[in-house]
Design a protein around this motif. Structure first.
Motif, PDB file in Angstrom:
ATOM      1  N   UNK A 256      55.263  35.312  50.633  1.00  0.00           N
ATOM      2  CA  UNK A 256      54.872  35.032  49.776  1.00  0.00           C
ATOM      3  C   UNK A 256      53.165  35.195  49.855  1.00  0.00           C
ATOM      4  N   UNK A 257      52.685  35.158  51.012  1.00  0.00           N
ATOM      5  CA  UNK A 257      51.223  35.480  51.187  1.00  0.00           C
ATOM      6  C   UNK A 257      50.921  36.798  51.030  1.00  0.00           C
ATOM      7  N   UNK A 258      49.850  37.116  50.382  1.00  0.00           N
ATOM      8  CA  UNK A 258      49.339  38.437  50.522  1.00  0.00           C
ATOM      9  C   UNK A 258      47.840  38.590  50.452  1.00  0.00           C
ATOM     10  N   UNK A 259      47.324  39.632  50.738  1.00  0.00           N
ATOM     11  CA  UNK A 259      45.495  39.731  50.850  1.00  0.00           C
ATOM     12  C   UNK A 259      45.517  41.055  50.528  1.00  0.00           C
ATOM     13  N   UNK A 260      44.683  41.215  49.409  1.00  0.00           N
ATOM     14  CA  UNK A 260      44.219  42.498  48.906  1.00  0.00           C
ATOM     15  C   UNK A 260      42.726  42.703  49.331  1.00  0.00           C
ATOM     16  N   UNK A 261      42.360  43.582  50.027  1.00  0.00           N
ATOM     17  CA  UNK A 261      41.252  43.689  50.789  1.00  0.00           C
ATOM     18  C   UNK A 261      40.243  44.002  49.783  1.00  0.00           C
ATOM     19  N   UNK A 262      40.527  44.935  48.731  1.00  0.00           N
ATOM     20  CA  UNK A 262      39.730  45.504  47.780  1.00  0.00           C
ATOM     21  C   UNK A 262      39.259  44.255  46.681  1.00  0.00           C
ATOM     22  N   UNK A 263      40.128  43.212  46.616  1.00  0.00           N
ATOM     23  CA  UNK A 263      39.747  42.261  45.842  1.00  0.00           C
ATOM     24  C   UNK A 263      38.746  41.193  46.498  1.00  0.00           C
ATOM     25  N   UNK A 264      38.643  41.397  47.929  1.00  0.00           N
ATOM     26  CA  UNK A 264      37.793  40.238  48.489  1.00  0.00           C
ATOM     27  C   UNK A 264      36.356  41.146  48.426  1.00  0.00           C
ATOM     28  N   UNK A 265      36.473  42.278  48.649  1.00  0.00           N
ATOM     29  CA  UNK A 265      35.246  42.997  48.567  1.00  0.00           C
ATOM     30  C   UNK A 265      34.393  42.827  47.243  1.00  0.00           C
ATOM     31  N   UNK A 266      35.365  42.989  46.215  1.00  0.00           N
ATOM     32  CA  UNK A 266      35.064  42.916  44.643  1.00  0.00           C
ATOM     33  C   UNK A 266      34.448  41.652  44.589  1.00  0.00           C
ATOM     34  N   UNK A 267      34.932  40.510  44.919  1.00  0.00           N
ATOM     35  CA  UNK A 267      34.667  39.320  44.870  1.00  0.00           C
ATOM     36  C   UNK A 267      33.134  38.890  45.552  1.00  0.00           C
ATOM     37  N   UNK A 268      33.112  39.574  46.565  1.00  0.00           N
ATOM     38  CA  UNK A 268      31.729  39.535  47.390  1.00  0.00           C
ATOM     39  C   UNK A 268      30.643  40.196  46.748  1.00  0.00           C
ATOM     40  N   UNK A 269      31.004  41.233  45.824  1.00  0.00           N
ATOM     41  CA  UNK A 269      30.037  41.811  45.070  1.00  0.00           C
ATOM     42  C   UNK A 269      29.655  41.139  43.747  1.00  0.00           C
ATOM     43  N   UNK A 270      30.577  40.355  43.075  1.00  0.00           N
ATOM     44  CA  UNK A 270      30.544  39.332  42.097  1.00  0.00           C
ATOM     45  C   UNK A 270      29.602  38.423  42.422  1.00  0.00           C
ATOM     46  N   UNK A 271      29.631  37.770  43.569  1.00  0.00           N
ATOM     47  CA  UNK A 271      28.946  36.403  43.945  1.00  0.00           C
ATOM     48  C   UNK A 271      27.452  36.984  44.364  1.00  0.00           C
ATOM     49  N   UNK A 272      27.257  38.380  44.700  1.00  0.00           N
ATOM     50  CA  UNK A 272      26.289  38.772  45.303  1.00  0.00           C
ATOM     51  C   UNK A 272      25.348  39.207  43.771  1.00  0.00           C
ATOM     52  N   UNK A 273      26.186  39.366  42.654  1.00  0.00           N
ATOM     53  CA  UNK A 273      25.375  39.644  41.378  1.00  0.00           C
ATOM     54  C   UNK A 273      24.879  38.664  40.919  1.00  0.00           C
ATOM     55  N   UNK A 274      25.609  37.364  40.998  1.00  0.00           N
ATOM     56  CA  UNK A 274      25.282  36.075  40.526  1.00  0.00           C
ATOM     57  C   UNK A 274      24.285  35.576  41.395  1.00  0.00           C
ATOM     58  N   UNK A 275      24.288  35.568  42.743  1.00  0.00           N
ATOM     59  CA  UNK A 275      23.127  35.215  43.604  1.00  0.00           C
ATOM     60  C   UNK A 275      21.955  35.685  43.196  1.00  0.00           C
ATOM     61  N   UNK A 276      21.882  37.062  42.872  1.00  0.00           N
ATOM     62  CA  UNK A 276      20.764  37.879  42.617  1.00  0.00           C
ATOM     63  C   UNK A 276      20.169  37.801  41.181  1.00  0.00           C
ATOM     64  N   UNK A 277      20.946  37.170  40.495  1.00  0.00           N
ATOM     65  CA  UNK A 277      20.902  36.753  38.811  1.00  0.00           C
ATOM     66  C   UNK A 277      20.543  38.311  38.245  1.00  0.00           C
ATOM     67  N   UNK A 278      21.435  39.328  38.700  1.00  0.00           N
ATOM     68  CA  UNK A 278      21.479  40.518  38.158  1.00  0.00           C
ATOM     69  C   UNK A 278      21.598  40.618  36.530  1.00  0.00           C
ATOM     70  N   UNK A 279      20.815  41.588  35.855  1.00  0.00           N
ATOM     71  CA  UNK A 279      20.610  41.302  34.600  1.00  0.00           C
ATOM     72  C   UNK A 279      20.823  42.957  34.107  1.00  0.00           C
ATOM     73  N   UNK A 280      20.629  43.962  34.697  1.00  0.00           N
ATOM     74  CA  UNK A 280      20.795  45.140  34.335  1.00  0.00           C
ATOM     75  C   UNK A 280      21.812  46.175  34.952  1.00  0.00           C
ATOM     76  N   UNK A 281      22.095  47.050  34.325  1.00  0.00           N
ATOM     77  CA  UNK A 281      23.147  48.183  34.958  1.00  0.00           C
ATOM     78  C   UNK A 281      22.482  48.823  36.301  1.00  0.00           C
ATOM     79  N   UNK A 282      21.157  48.998  36.272  1.00  0.00           N
ATOM     80  CA  UNK A 282      20.585  49.132  37.588  1.00  0.00           C
ATOM     81  C   UNK A 282      20.882  48.354  38.653  1.00  0.00           C
ATOM     82  N   UNK A 283      20.634  47.073  38.327  1.00  0.00           N
ATOM     83  CA  UNK A 283      20.929  45.997  39.344  1.00  0.00           C
ATOM     84  C   UNK A 283      22.376  46.125  39.935  1.00  0.00           C
TER      85      UNK A 283
END
Length: 575
Positions: free
Chosen positions: A52-79
């Protein structure tokens, strides 16, 4: 720590790995290819019996990116690009796509309590143009069915409606759904949502050839399925479909409202009886395969009708309030550059024509057509890209302010085209050429405000009157002073006993129905245009009422303005 298995080809690798081990693993010499496969694409499943347990590595990396974007208050495509590159370099993976990041973002919001961030949603949204005209378009393909036409340029592929070919995006979606309209609609809405687009206001586009040649029972079933899909809770693939009337009633207040429906057909397949049927189905726009207004070319192409039918049908449809789109084909056999330019010039000069919307489909040669044989025999020649671009530049320069050019190129995959232009971004190429020459197109689409809304910019009401199909048309619009940004428009036609609003549209980034936010939508522009139309009806034409060819999903909007449903139209008496 979990015990994982990685399948690569036919090998099975078993390891006890932590997340940090995955990163180290990618750097071990000789295992880089396996690690890259692991990091980019594979999902790891635990070997424990419960499975039943599964772990998608891609998803974790993507979540790290999302959190980093929020942490840095990214507002542009360049960010966004900078953080994606930084993360990819750190973990030695390729940059994730925006759509994968959006999936991870939605999972964090839904399952992990992350607060929604509209700025982040905006920069992650894929192909923003899809909702920048104020609605999202959902295209649904009909099943294969015999077409009454025998046009020499029209390709035929087994298992598909005539003129449609494998590889076209909508065709591939239809094939996956086995041409089921319910599944096609559900699939497309889900896809648009994953890409980050609001789906409250849907423009349903029914494609697949001549709609009015299909049996009426099939038409009713098809449309009912589309409404049911938009009404379905959580977009389930299993369904309980009610009658067309009940599904339409439900859609008036549904989350995914169908604000307009367009069909495509031939000018010789429309009469008064057919118009009544179209209105009962909820159709608001008709695409007519006009191709050209010259009888000699129509005859040479074995089109099966003449310009007389185009003129008669255009009038019938306008009298009933429909928006009309012409499909026109330059470079047909028997035509030339001069004749093609004169054709488009006459279409917008002669009151017998004057469509509201336009699609320009330059003729191309595909196999399984009579035109292909003519081309092989040296009896037909396509325009060069240079000549075609020059023609389109000249055409776009003369277009009036009230027409919208929906397309300049048909979505036929290049590998199907034996002769003719293969420039899929032809619109952009033409726009670039016009800019280079210091020219500008005045059509609706080229002036839509899109994401350029400026709350400080003054908005002006413009009015343009013109005669079309034996009646007066009035085009009202809210634009900026120099008419380079179009915010909202209304098309009004004067009939014998009433005026009819044939189109009402506010542009800019589509905003969900209940939201108030920065943008051109929900600012009261549409209501102001309706008020102006009512004044014109009463003062200038001395007519007692206004009718609207309202999409089912907009009926509630018009009810709030005093309109009531009567014989498929929303009608208001003016006292």
């Amino acid at each position: 720590m979990y015990q994982f298995q990685l399948t690569r080809s036919k090998k099975l690798v078993k390891s006890n790995l932590t997340m940090s081990d995955f990163v180290k693993f990618s750097c071990v010499p000789g295992l880089i290819r396996t690690a890259n496969l692991l990091l980019r694409r594979e999902t790891f499943y635990p070997i424990e019996p419960q499975g039943q347990l599964s772990y998608d590595y891609d998803m974790n990396i993507n979540e790290l990116i999302i959190k980093e974007l929020l942490k840095n208050k990214s507002e542009t495509l360049e960010d966004l690009a900078m953080i994606k590159r930084k993360t990819a370099k750190k973990y030695k993976i390729s940059c994730p796509s925006n759509i994968d990041l959006l999936k991870s973002y939605h999972n964090l919001v839904k399952d992990k309590g992350l607060k929604r961030n509209k700025i982040l949603e905006e920069i992650l949204r894929k192909r923003k143009i899809r909702s920048l005209s104020g609605v999202v378009v959902v295209s649904v393909l009909t099943k294969p069915y015999p077409c009454p036409g025998k046009c020499i340029y029209c390709p035929t592929e087994k298992g598909l409606p005539k003129s449609y070919l494998s590889g076209e995006p909508a065709v591939e979606r239809a094939k996956r759904a086995k041409f089921d309209p319910y599944l096609q609609t559900i699939d497309r809405i889900k896809s648009l949502e994953i890409q980050g687009h609001p789906t409250d206001k849907i423009e349903l586009r029914i494609i697949g050839g001549s709609w009015t040649a299909y049996p009426e029972k099939y038409q009713e079933w098809f449309i009912t399925c589309c409404f049911a899909a938009c009404n379905a809770e959580q977009r389930k693939t299993t369904r309980k479909i009610k009658s067309l009337e009940k599904e339409q009633k439900k859609n008036e207040r549904a989350k995914h409202r169908i604000v307009g429906i367009s069909i495509e057909t031939r000018p010789d397949l429309i009469d008064k009886k057919e118009i009544i049927n179209l209105r009962e189905l909820g159709i608001t726009m008709v695409e007519l395969g006009v191709q050209t207004i010259y009888d000699d070319i129509l005859k040479k192409c074995q089109r099966g009708h003449f310009v007389k039918e185009t003129i008669e049908t255009t009038k019938l449809l306008k009298e009933a309030g429909f928006k009309i789109m012409y499909q026109v084909m330059p470079n047909l056999p028997g035509s030339n550059l001069r004749k093609d330019f004169q054709c488009l010039k006459e279409i917008f000069k002669n009151p017998d024509f004057k469509p509201d919307w336009l699609k320009i489909y330059p003729c191309v040669v595909c196999k399984n057509t009579k035109l292909y044989r003519l081309w092989k025999q040296g009896k037909y020649k396509s325009y060069s890209d240079k000549k075609l671009i020059n023609l389109l530049v000249k055409i776009k320069e003369i277009l009036p302010y009230w027409v919208r050019v929906a397309r300049l190129f048909r979505d036929i995959p290049a590998y199907h085209i034996e002769s003719g232009s293969k420039i899929s971004n032809l619109r952009q190429v033409v726009q670039k050429e016009m800019k280079k020459r210091g020219m500008a197109c005045h059509c609706v689409r080229c002036r839509e405000v899109k994401e350029k809304y400026d709350p400080k910019e003054k908005i002006v009401l413009f009015r343009e009157d013109y005669n079309a199909s034996s009646a007066k048309e009035i085009f009202l619009s809210f634009e900026n002073k120099n008419r380079t940004k179009l915010y909202s428009l209304l098309r009004l036609r004067a009939l014998k006993n009433a005026t009819i609003i044939r189109e009402l549209h506010t542009f800019g980034q589509m905003i969900p129905i209940s939201q108030k936010t920065l943008g051109a939508q929900h600012k009261g522009l549409g209501k102001k245009l309706i008020k102006e139309a009512e004044k014109i009806t009463k003062r200038e034409f001395a007519l007692p009422k206004v009718a609207v060819i309202s999409g089912v999903g907009t009926r509630e909007y018009f009810r709030k303005l005093g309109y009531r449903l009567k014989n498929t139209y929303m009608v208001k008496s003016l006292k």
